[in-house]
Design an enzyme around this catalytic site. Sequence first.
Site, short mmCIF file in Angstrom:
data_model
loop_
_atom_site.label_atom_id
_atom_site.label_comp_id
_atom_site.label_asym_id
_atom_site.label_seq_id
_atom_site.Cartn_x
_atom_site.Cartn_y
_atom_site.Cartn_z
N LYS A 147 0.86 -1.19 0.00
CA LYS A 147 0.00 0.00 0.00
C LYS A 147 0.90 1.23 0.00
O LYS A 147 1.68 1.44 0.92
CB LYS A 147 -0.92 0.00 1.22
CG LYS A 147 -1.86 1.21 1.26
CD LYS A 147 -2.78 1.14 2.47
CE LYS A 147 -3.69 2.35 2.54
NZ LYS A 147 -4.58 2.31 3.71
N ARG A 160 -10.70 10.41 1.33
CA ARG A 160 -10.66 11.13 2.60
C ARG A 160 -11.89 12.00 2.79
O ARG A 160 -12.33 12.23 3.91
CB ARG A 160 -9.35 11.93 2.68
CG ARG A 160 -8.16 10.98 2.82
CD ARG A 160 -6.81 11.66 2.76
NE ARG A 160 -5.77 10.62 2.80
CZ ARG A 160 -4.51 10.83 2.50
NH1 ARG A 160 -4.09 12.03 2.15
NH2 ARG A 160 -3.64 9.83 2.57
N ARG A 191 1.20 10.10 5.71
CA ARG A 191 1.37 8.73 6.16
C ARG A 191 2.63 8.09 5.60
O ARG A 191 2.70 6.86 5.47
CB ARG A 191 0.13 7.92 5.78
CG ARG A 191 -1.13 8.43 6.48
CD ARG A 191 -2.37 7.72 6.03
NE ARG A 191 -3.52 8.19 6.81
CZ ARG A 191 -4.76 8.28 6.35
NH1 ARG A 191 -5.03 7.92 5.11
NH2 ARG A 191 -5.74 8.72 7.12
N GLU A 250 7.13 -6.52 1.23
CA GLU A 250 5.94 -6.47 2.09
C GLU A 250 4.99 -7.62 1.78
O GLU A 250 4.39 -8.21 2.69
CB GLU A 250 5.23 -5.13 1.91
CG GLU A 250 5.99 -3.94 2.49
CD GLU A 250 5.83 -3.81 3.99
OE1 GLU A 250 5.24 -4.71 4.62
OE2 GLU A 250 6.29 -2.80 4.54
N LYS A 277 -2.22 -1.60 -3.59
CA LYS A 277 -3.06 -0.41 -3.58
C LYS A 277 -2.18 0.82 -3.68
O LYS A 277 -1.22 0.94 -2.91
CB LYS A 277 -3.89 -0.36 -2.28
CG LYS A 277 -4.79 0.84 -2.15
CD LYS A 277 -5.53 0.83 -0.81
CE LYS A 277 -6.43 2.05 -0.68
NZ LYS A 277 -7.16 2.06 0.61
N SER A 290 -10.06 5.71 -5.02
CA SER A 290 -10.98 6.83 -5.27
C SER A 290 -10.48 7.79 -6.33
O SER A 290 -11.26 8.29 -7.14
CB SER A 290 -11.23 7.57 -3.96
OG SER A 290 -10.03 8.09 -3.42
N TYR A 299 -15.26 0.97 -7.09
CA TYR A 299 -16.53 1.65 -6.84
C TYR A 299 -17.51 1.45 -7.99
O TYR A 299 -18.68 1.82 -7.87
CB TYR A 299 -16.27 3.14 -6.59
CG TYR A 299 -15.36 3.36 -5.39
CD1 TYR A 299 -15.87 3.27 -4.10
CD2 TYR A 299 -14.01 3.59 -5.55
CE1 TYR A 299 -15.04 3.43 -3.00
CE2 TYR A 299 -13.17 3.75 -4.45
CZ TYR A 299 -13.69 3.66 -3.19
OH TYR A 299 -12.87 3.81 -2.09
#
Length: 330
Positions: free
Chosen positions: A202, A212, A223, A239, A254, A280, A319
Site C-alpha cells: 500500500k 478522505r 502517512r 511487504e 493499492k 478513489s 466503486y
Amino acid sequence: MTPTPPPFPVTRPRRLRQSAAWRRLVGETRLHPAQLVLPMFVRENADAPLPIGSMPGVQQHSLESFRRELQRAAAAGIGGVMLFGVPEQKDAVGSGATDPDGILNVATRIAADEVGDALVVQTDLCLDEFTDHGHCGVLDARGEVDNDATLARYRDMALAQAAAGSQLLGLSGMMDGQVAVIRAALDEAGFTRVALLAYAAKYASAFYGPFREAVQSSLRGDRRTYQLDPGNRREGALEVALDVAEGADIVMVKPAMSYLDVLADAAASSPVPVWAYQVSGEYAMIEAAAAHGWIDRERAIDESLQSIVRAGADAVLTYWALEAAERWAR
C-alpha cells in the site's frame, strides 16, 4: 542466392481480430462480476444517503440505503463488499472502532445477517476513520505513529469485527507485524474461519484524496512513515512476502493502475490470491474526464478493470462493481 520473400505477410494476427465473435473467442483476459468487490461507506445516524462530491455516484449510506444496496449487490453476483464506517465522534485512540455499537460493527452485523450467504462480508481494519488526528494508528508523546501500541488496538478491532460477523478483515493500516498479531488473536479467540486480507503493498499515493472526503478524514500531516514510497518496487515485493509468511490469506496492492508492475510482481510470486484496489482517485479521474466528454466512460471503466486483471489481480475492489456487473449481465 538471397531467398525471395513471400509476396504476402506470412503471419497475419489480424485474422483473429476480424469480428466481435473472433475477438470474444480468443480474448486472453476475461472479466466476471465475481471478481469485483464493492467498497461501501456507512455513516452513523444518517437519515438518508449523502452524495460524495468528489466521487459522483458514490454515497455515504444510511442504514436503510445500505440494506438496499446490499441486496442489489447480492443480486448482481459480485464477490463481496468492503465496509467502512463514518462515525460522528472521534478520539485519539479510535474508540469507536472497537465499540460493538459503533457504526462499522453495526453495519457488519446487518451485512452478515442479510447477505452473508451470498457475499463475502469484508471490513476495513484501520483506525483512520475513527481517530481525531486521522492517522491509521495511535500516536506517541512525539506525535508519531506508535507501531506496537497500534497493534494492540488492531487486535481489539479484529476481535470486534469478527464477533460482528466479518468474514474477511482488510488490514489496511500498514503497521509492521499486523498480520501475525491479528492472526494469533483471532485463532486464540476461536475465530479460525475469519480470513485476512493484507494490504501488503500500500503506497503513500496522491490518489486517495476523494476517499478522505468519503470517510471525513481528520488527517494532519501524511502517512509516509508507514505507507510505501511510490518509487519503491522491491519494497512492495518484500511487504507481500512478509505478509504471506505471517499468515495472510490474500494480499493486496493499492492503488492499482499506477502500480501494475508491483501487482504483476506479486501475482508472479505469491502463493495466495492477489487483489488490487482501484482507489478513489482513479475513479474520480475517469468520471471527471467522462463528464467533460473527453473519453468514452463505459469503455474506460472496462479497460481500466481489464488492465488490472491482466496484470494479475484475482479480484478488484472498485466503486464501479455494481454498475459493471449489472451492465455485463445485459
